[in-house]
Design an enzyme around this catalytic site. Sequence first.
Site, short mmCIF file in Angstrom:
data_model
loop_
_atom_site.label_atom_id
_atom_site.label_comp_id
_atom_site.label_asym_id
_atom_site.label_seq_id
_atom_site.Cartn_x
_atom_site.Cartn_y
_atom_site.Cartn_z
N LYS A 111 0.82 -1.19 0.00
CA LYS A 111 0.00 0.00 0.00
C LYS A 111 0.86 1.26 0.00
O LYS A 111 0.36 2.36 -0.16
CB LYS A 111 -0.89 0.02 1.26
CG LYS A 111 -1.79 -1.16 1.42
CD LYS A 111 -2.44 -1.10 2.83
CE LYS A 111 -3.02 -2.45 3.17
NZ LYS A 111 -3.42 -2.51 4.59
N GLY A 112 2.15 1.05 0.22
CA GLY A 112 3.05 2.19 0.44
C GLY A 112 3.04 3.24 -0.66
O GLY A 112 3.25 4.43 -0.41
N GLU A 115 7.25 3.21 -6.95
CA GLU A 115 7.55 2.67 -5.62
C GLU A 115 7.66 3.77 -4.57
O GLU A 115 8.10 4.88 -4.87
CB GLU A 115 8.87 1.89 -5.66
CG GLU A 115 8.69 0.38 -5.65
CD GLU A 115 8.25 -0.17 -4.29
OE1 GLU A 115 7.51 0.52 -3.56
OE2 GLU A 115 8.65 -1.29 -3.96
N ASP A 116 7.26 3.44 -3.37
CA ASP A 116 7.40 4.38 -2.26
C ASP A 116 8.85 4.55 -1.85
O ASP A 116 9.36 5.65 -1.74
CB ASP A 116 6.57 3.90 -1.05
CG ASP A 116 6.81 2.43 -0.69
OD1 ASP A 116 7.63 1.76 -1.35
OD2 ASP A 116 6.19 1.96 0.27
N ASP A 166 14.68 0.15 -0.18
CA ASP A 166 15.45 -0.08 1.03
C ASP A 166 16.57 -1.07 0.68
O ASP A 166 17.61 -0.66 0.18
CB ASP A 166 14.48 -0.61 2.10
CG ASP A 166 15.11 -0.76 3.47
OD1 ASP A 166 16.21 -0.24 3.68
OD2 ASP A 166 14.50 -1.38 4.35
N PHE A 196 14.36 4.33 9.82
CA PHE A 196 13.00 3.90 9.49
C PHE A 196 12.08 5.13 9.43
O PHE A 196 11.94 5.86 10.40
CB PHE A 196 12.47 2.88 10.50
CG PHE A 196 11.28 2.16 9.98
CD1 PHE A 196 11.41 1.12 9.06
CD2 PHE A 196 10.00 2.56 10.35
CE1 PHE A 196 10.29 0.47 8.54
CE2 PHE A 196 8.87 1.92 9.82
CZ PHE A 196 9.02 0.88 8.93
N ARG A 250 0.50 6.16 7.69
CA ARG A 250 0.46 6.29 6.23
C ARG A 250 -0.09 7.64 5.81
O ARG A 250 0.28 8.19 4.77
CB ARG A 250 -0.44 5.21 5.60
CG ARG A 250 0.15 3.82 5.59
CD ARG A 250 -0.64 2.93 4.62
NE ARG A 250 -0.45 1.52 4.91
CZ ARG A 250 0.60 0.80 4.51
NH1 ARG A 250 1.56 1.36 3.81
NH2 ARG A 250 0.69 -0.47 4.80
P1 IMP Z 1 13.10 -3.54 0.23
O1 IMP Z 1 12.67 -4.82 -0.41
O2 IMP Z 1 14.02 -3.79 1.39
O3 IMP Z 1 13.73 -2.58 -0.77
O4 IMP Z 1 11.86 -2.82 0.90
C1 IMP Z 1 10.63 -2.87 0.32
C2 IMP Z 1 9.49 -2.30 1.10
O5 IMP Z 1 9.74 -2.23 2.50
C3 IMP Z 1 9.18 -0.88 0.71
O6 IMP Z 1 8.45 -0.80 -0.47
C4 IMP Z 1 8.37 -0.43 1.92
O7 IMP Z 1 7.03 -0.82 1.80
C5 IMP Z 1 9.05 -1.14 3.06
N1 IMP Z 1 10.01 -0.24 3.73
C6 IMP Z 1 11.34 -0.18 3.57
N2 IMP Z 1 11.90 0.79 4.31
C7 IMP Z 1 10.88 1.37 4.98
C8 IMP Z 1 10.79 2.47 5.91
O8 IMP Z 1 11.78 3.14 6.29
N3 IMP Z 1 9.55 2.78 6.37
C9 IMP Z 1 8.43 2.09 5.99
N4 IMP Z 1 8.46 1.08 5.11
C10 IMP Z 1 9.67 0.72 4.61
MG MG Z 2 6.52 -0.67 -0.99
#
Ligand code: IMP
Ligand code: MG
Length: 183
Positions: A47-48, A103-104, A107, A156, A169
């Site tokens: 949902k991000g 994408e939001d 990470d 975070f 959110r």
């Molecule tokens: P990744 O696979 O580690 O790149 O992270 C993917 C998902 O983790 C992102 O699309 C977010 O939904 C969530 N995410 C990563 N970092 C954060 C953060 O700092 N706050 C909230 N959600 C996060």
């Molecule tokens: Mg996401």
Amino acid sequence: MNFESAKSQLTKVLVTEEQIKTRVAELAAEIDAKYQGKEVVLVGVLKGAIMFMADLSRALSIPTSMDWMALSSYGSGTVSSGVIRIRKDLDAEIHGKHVIIVEDIIDSGLTLSWLQTTLNSRGAASVEVVAFLRKPAAAKVEVPVWLVGYDIPNEFVVGYGLDYNEQYRTLNCVAVLDPKVYS
Ligand code: IMP
Ligand code: MG
């Protein structure tokens, strides 16, 4: 919700509502310039990405369709698991279409890397990534990303679609969540 209302759980604002607006307009202009005359599907990750998708899509001049996927990689913690599962797939075929993944945040990059491979294997004409936020220090895999709104420190964050346990959110800016909330 604004920073004032949740101040006791947040440490600082990283991206203000005003900065979001300005940067989204700049990103939209880049997309408009590159995709003139092409059939574009914006693919959002639930949902991000909802807030970013809503703002970015409306800032575009080119016509686009919008589709959504729900993936799980996180559970309720704050550390990426790297295990990705499709909880909701796209509604429409993307074969032959120009896909922009909206994408939001990037990470570890694990989710995105997997998604790019998946959408390319479905025969999209092209797959590019536009991410509002990126944490360069957290990268575990190299992901080719076309556009990024802001690079941020490895903390975070919540707001502008990003949650902690489904909360924050609706915060109108991007802020660092006070570690006391999840420790
Ligand atoms: P990744 O696979 O580690 O790149 O992270 C993917 C998902 O983790 C992102 O699309 C977010 O939904 C969530 N995410 C990563 N970092 C954060 C953060 O700092 N706050 C909230 N959600 C996060
Ligand atoms: Mg996401």
